[in-house]
Design a protein around this motif. Sequence first.
Motif, PDB file in Angstrom:
ATOM      1  N   LYS A   1       0.890  -1.092   0.454  1.00 12.26           N
ATOM      2  CA  LYS A   1      -0.098   0.375   0.081  1.00 12.26           C
ATOM      3  C   LYS A   1       1.211   0.950  -0.117  1.00 12.26           C
ATOM      4  O   LYS A   1       0.347   2.009  -0.620  1.00 12.26           O
ATOM      5  N   LYS A   2       1.995   1.332   0.209  1.00  9.39           N
ATOM      6  CA  LYS A   2       2.574   2.652   0.844  1.00  9.39           C
ATOM      7  C   LYS A   2       3.457   3.006  -0.814  1.00  9.39           C
ATOM      8  O   LYS A   2       4.052   3.285  -0.747  1.00  9.39           O
ATOM      9  N   LEU A   3       3.500   1.908  -1.623  1.00  4.67           N
ATOM     10  CA  LEU A   3       3.969   2.578  -2.785  1.00  4.67           C
ATOM     11  C   LEU A   3       3.141   3.413  -3.777  1.00  4.67           C
ATOM     12  O   LEU A   3       3.057   4.455  -4.285  1.00  4.67           O
ATOM     13  N   ILE A   4       1.808   3.622  -2.799  1.00  2.32           N
ATOM     14  CA  ILE A   4       0.944   4.592  -3.299  1.00  2.32           C
ATOM     15  C   ILE A   4      -0.052   5.566  -2.854  1.00  2.32           C
ATOM     16  O   ILE A   4       0.136   7.049  -2.549  1.00  2.32           O
ATOM     17  N   THR A   5       0.633   5.172  -1.392  1.00  2.00           N
ATOM     18  CA  THR A   5       0.203   6.352  -0.174  1.00  2.00           C
ATOM     19  C   THR A   5       1.223   7.043   0.416  1.00  2.00           C
ATOM     20  O   THR A   5       1.494   8.389   0.537  1.00  2.00           O
ATOM     21  N   LEU A   6       2.717   6.045  -0.018  1.00  2.00           N
ATOM     22  CA  LEU A   6       4.200   7.365   0.553  1.00  2.00           C
ATOM     23  C   LEU A   6       4.386   8.317  -0.865  1.00  2.00           C
ATOM     24  O   LEU A   6       4.947   7.193  -1.898  1.00  2.00           O
ATOM     25  N   TYR A   7       4.114   9.487  -0.952  1.00  2.00           N
ATOM     26  CA  TYR A   7       4.440  10.209  -2.156  1.00  2.00           C
ATOM     27  C   TYR A   7       5.146  11.777  -1.682  1.00  2.00           C
ATOM     28  O   TYR A   7       3.866  12.369  -0.652  1.00  2.00           O
ATOM     29  N   GLY A   8       5.736  12.708  -2.569  1.00  6.05           N
ATOM     30  CA  GLY A   8       6.169  13.910  -1.283  1.00  6.05           C
ATOM     31  C   GLY A   8       7.844  14.514  -1.909  1.00  6.05           C
ATOM     32  O   GLY A   8       8.173  13.112  -2.659  1.00  6.05           O
ATOM     33  N   THR A   9       7.976  14.336  -1.251  1.00  7.95           N
ATOM     34  CA  THR A   9       9.529  15.192  -1.114  1.00  7.95           C
ATOM     35  C   THR A   9      10.529  14.289  -1.127  1.00  7.95           C
ATOM     36  O   THR A   9      10.724  13.340  -0.407  1.00  7.95           O
ATOM     37  N   PRO A  10      11.897  14.050  -1.798  1.00  6.87           N
ATOM     38  CA  PRO A  10      12.409  12.810  -1.533  1.00  6.87           C
ATOM     39  C   PRO A  10      13.499  12.496   0.386  1.00  6.87           C
ATOM     40  O   PRO A  10      12.700  12.083   0.680  1.00  6.87           O
ATOM     41  N   ASP A  11      12.997  14.761   0.813  1.00  3.84           N
ATOM     42  CA  ASP A  11      12.978  14.120   1.650  1.00  3.84           C
ATOM     43  C   ASP A  11      12.520  13.222   3.204  1.00  3.84           C
ATOM     44  O   ASP A  11      12.838  12.072   4.128  1.00  3.84           O
ATOM     45  N   THR A  12      10.952  13.445   2.627  1.00  3.49           N
ATOM     46  CA  THR A  12       9.911  13.067   3.337  1.00  3.49           C
ATOM     47  C   THR A  12       9.894  11.765   3.346  1.00  3.49           C
ATOM     48  O   THR A  12      10.615  10.754   3.860  1.00  3.49           O
ATOM     49  N   VAL A  13      10.295  11.337   1.801  1.00  6.38           N
ATOM     50  CA  VAL A  13       9.632  10.221   1.103  1.00  6.38           C
ATOM     51  C   VAL A  13       9.778   8.813   2.010  1.00  6.38           C
ATOM     52  O   VAL A  13      10.385   7.914   2.146  1.00  6.38           O
ATOM     53  N   LEU A  14      11.589   9.222   0.886  1.00  5.36           N
ATOM     54  CA  LEU A  14      12.852   8.248   1.156  1.00  5.36           C
ATOM     55  C   LEU A  14      13.252   7.443   2.095  1.00  5.36           C
ATOM     56  O   LEU A  14      13.294   6.016   2.702  1.00  5.36           O
ATOM     57  N   PRO A  15      12.316   8.216   3.341  1.00  3.45           N
ATOM     58  CA  PRO A  15      13.729   7.231   4.625  1.00  3.45           C
ATOM     59  C   PRO A  15      12.552   6.563   5.059  1.00  3.45           C
ATOM     60  O   PRO A  15      12.871   5.715   5.409  1.00  3.45           O
ATOM     61  N   LYS A  16      10.973   7.619   4.887  1.00  3.44           N
ATOM     62  CA  LYS A  16       9.747   6.449   5.509  1.00  3.44           C
ATOM     63  C   LYS A  16       9.769   5.244   4.517  1.00  3.44           C
ATOM     64  O   LYS A  16       9.993   3.722   4.774  1.00  3.44           O
ATOM     65  N   LEU A  17      10.031   5.047   3.474  1.00  2.55           N
ATOM     66  CA  LEU A  17      10.194   3.910   2.440  1.00  2.55           C
ATOM     67  C   LEU A  17      11.973   2.309   2.786  1.00  2.55           C
ATOM     68  O   LEU A  17      10.804   1.370   2.659  1.00  2.55           O
ATOM     69  N   LYS A  18      12.893   3.501   2.876  1.00  3.38           N
ATOM     70  CA  LYS A  18      13.554   2.734   3.727  1.00  3.38           C
ATOM     71  C   LYS A  18      13.507   2.046   5.098  1.00  3.38           C
ATOM     72  O   LYS A  18      13.239   0.595   4.997  1.00  3.38           O
ATOM     73  N   GLU A  19      12.721   2.699   5.822  1.00  2.00           N
ATOM     74  CA  GLU A  19      12.171   2.054   7.472  1.00  2.00           C
ATOM     75  C   GLU A  19      10.929   0.616   7.018  1.00  2.00           C
ATOM     76  O   GLU A  19      10.780   0.227   7.480  1.00  2.00           O
ATOM     77  N   THR A  20       9.882   0.706   5.518  1.00  5.27           N
ATOM     78  CA  THR A  20       9.198   0.117   5.561  1.00  5.27           C
ATOM     79  C   THR A  20       9.688  -1.321   4.417  1.00  5.27           C
ATOM     80  O   THR A  20       9.177  -1.910   5.005  1.00  5.27           O
ATOM     81  N   PHE A  21      10.726  -1.235   3.801  1.00  5.95           N
ATOM     82  CA  PHE A  21      11.211  -2.169   3.236  1.00  5.95           C
ATOM     83  C   PHE A  21      12.064  -2.646   3.763  1.00  5.95           C
ATOM     84  O   PHE A  21      13.089  -3.346   2.723  1.00  5.95           O
ATOM     85  N   GLU A  22      13.309  -2.491   4.328  1.00 10.19           N
ATOM     86  CA  GLU A  22      14.139  -2.467   5.294  1.00 10.19           C
ATOM     87  C   GLU A  22      13.989  -4.310   5.974  1.00 10.19           C
ATOM     88  O   GLU A  22      12.653  -4.113   6.399  1.00 10.19           O
ATOM     89  N   GLY A  23      14.785  -4.513   4.837  1.00  8.20           N
ATOM     90  CA  GLY A  23      15.046  -6.352   4.765  1.00  8.20           C
ATOM     91  C   GLY A  23      13.645  -7.064   4.485  1.00  8.20           C
ATOM     92  O   GLY A  23      13.602  -7.632   4.851  1.00  8.20           O
ATOM     93  N   VAL A  24      13.153  -6.633   2.923  1.00  8.54           N
ATOM     94  CA  VAL A  24      12.111  -6.657   2.718  1.00  8.54           C
ATOM     95  C   VAL A  24      11.764  -6.688   1.156  1.00  8.54           C
ATOM     96  O   VAL A  24      11.864  -8.231   0.895  1.00  8.54           O
ATOM     97  N   ALA A  25      12.589  -6.369   1.052  1.00 10.31           N
ATOM     98  CA  ALA A  25      13.253  -5.610  -0.472  1.00 10.31           C
ATOM     99  C   ALA A  25      14.221  -4.973  -0.544  1.00 10.31           C
ATOM    100  O   ALA A  25      14.787  -4.960   0.082  1.00 10.31           O
ATOM    101  N   ASP A  26      15.131  -5.895  -1.540  1.00  7.02           N
ATOM    102  CA  ASP A  26      17.044  -4.804  -1.767  1.00  7.02           C
ATOM    103  C   ASP A  26      16.388  -3.401  -2.162  1.00  7.02           C
ATOM    104  O   ASP A  26      15.657  -2.811  -2.788  1.00  7.02           O
ATOM    105  N   LEU A  27      17.311  -2.987  -1.653  1.00  5.04           N
ATOM    106  CA  LEU A  27      16.912  -0.942  -1.536  1.00  5.04           C
ATOM    107  C   LEU A  27      17.800  -0.437  -2.065  1.00  5.04           C
ATOM    108  O   LEU A  27      18.292   0.624  -2.234  1.00  5.04           O
ATOM    109  N   SER A  28      18.622  -1.397  -3.259  1.00  7.64           N
ATOM    110  CA  SER A  28      19.563  -0.904  -4.037  1.00  7.64           C
ATOM    111  C   SER A  28      18.950  -0.252  -4.898  1.00  7.64           C
ATOM    112  O   SER A  28      20.087   1.229  -4.986  1.00  7.64           O
ATOM    113  N   ALA A  29      17.727  -0.024  -5.093  1.00  7.65           N
ATOM    114  CA  ALA A  29      17.545   0.840  -6.438  1.00  7.65           C
ATOM    115  C   ALA A  29      17.129   2.339  -5.874  1.00  7.65           C
ATOM    116  O   ALA A  29      17.526   3.467  -6.175  1.00  7.65           O
TER     117      ALA A  29
END
Lengths: 372, 212
Positions: free
Chosen positions: A197-225
């Motif tokens: 769901k976060k792929l839809i609900t998280l959007y906005g400036t990189p500074d606000t969104v990127l840390p949240k994405l990392k937190e959400t997907f840490e250990g779940v998905a490959d974060l290299s991209a």
Amino acid sequence: MNTRFSATYEEKVTFALRDLYANHGYSRYKMSRFEEYDLYVRNKDFLISDGVITFTDTNGKLMALKPDVTLSIIKSGKDSAGAVQKVYYDENVYRVSSGSHGYKEIMQVGLECIGDVDDYCLYETLLLAAKSLYLISDQSVLDLSHLGFITAVFDGLNVPAELRARALSLIAEKNLHELMALCKDAGLNEEQARKLKKLITLYGTPDTVLPKLKETFEGVADLSALTKLEELIALFDEETKKLLRIDFSVINDIHYYNGIVFKGFVKDVPTGVLSGGQYDRLLEKLGRKSGAIGFAVYLDALERMEVSAKYDVDVLLIYEKGESLSSIKLWAQELMSRGQSVQVQKEVPEKLRYKKLMKLEEGRMILLEERT
Amino acid sequence: MKNVLNVALPKGRLGEKVYAIFEAAGFPCPSIKESNRKLIFENEECGVRYFWVKPSDVAIYVERGAADIGVAGKDILLEYRPDVYELFDLDIGKCRMAVAAMKDFRDDPSKTLRVATKFSRIASEYYASLGREIDIIHLNGSIEIAPILGLSDVIVDIVETGTTLKENNLEVKETILPISARLIANKTGFKFKTEQITRIMDEMKKQCGGAV
């Protein structure tokens, strides 16, 4: 070049964009209006609209009026290790208009970076996309997405292959309710669905969104991209960075595109005015071994942004007696470099129609008035 | 100056229900209930401007940016594929897109199936997914009459209660998909009025009993 009084708004933007790309070392690519129809038939899905105007050439070959520029550029190039072909174009293309269902001649400006594309090429292309938007309007937004990251999330959450295309189109629509229904069909548990769901609900400036994405997907998905995207964004200066947004609803055709994809929007223009991304897969399909990234600016979308009839100048820059000459020159040039017409005066002329009134005071520029 | 959010509402019973949700969500515009010939209704304080349009036109207003948001049926979104965001299912105006035919109709797969419909794209895609050869007869209204007069074998249309079908000796043969009203947004509008749109959407979700 001052084209203010002889050119339309689209033409002025075209000139400014051409200057921008040439200044970054891109060479102009000029091509014929015609191309063999066969090229488009083989890559039909890459084209934005289905219709292609065709005619039979004197030698009996079926030809087409170009509906697209990228395919022709790719076709004409050759792979060469370590080399990158950097070109820009300013061409008319012929497509079916979605509104009128008739053919339309569309002015399109864009650039392509083809060959041994490295991270610097990616950064430079994103930067030029953002700068292109800024030239059109300072009220613009460049949405960034990364198909590699979305794929990594799908892999990490075990989204079945047969449901991925549907999931992508729902993410593109920001269609949360149907994505949640799809999660059920896919057998995802609540926690997995919450993450997707976060792929839809998280959007906005990189500074606000990127840390949240990392937190959400840490250990779940490959974060290299995601890390790559973050590294590229970190190279942006603060002013240009303000235009950037992370938004995974930007999804180009995954059969052709991979990696970073992006789309530009300008306030009051209802459709996107810029679209681009990495299209290594298209090159693969055309038998090339190189990588590629590029974008196009759709100038037809800007037609309604014509402001010259309403105002004599975009900016009236006034200054006090005693202001340094170099400071006046610097600010006037700065404004002009953003594609704005500037009249410099000590007093406000009685009948001048200006959009913005700015004052230079001790080397600093202050906005006194803005007319809409 | 405050940014006003332009909202396209579908005319008719569904539109009234939709407006009631906007009102309950905290975005009222009392002048909309006055009976007059006004076309546009604005509540500057709440930052909203409503206007009624034909239900099938809502998506066009939104796609082309005349409205920032609007409420359209899923049937219209599937048929016209506007380039908009589909933000939220209001779960009202519920019905289904279905294949209907005369009660005694038996499909003969050796013949091309004649399909009368307003929804040519939905019908074509549905039958293409089944690999069935069809002949689309595009009609603009009174679809139910087509199989009665022998113009078509079946119809593809929206079915709400099924009363009209029943009264004309027709019945639903297959349900293609469920339909309900959706909140849609113009893509550029969403970029530049993000906060306003998400606030309105979150409040509406509360009214519709959905999780924010």
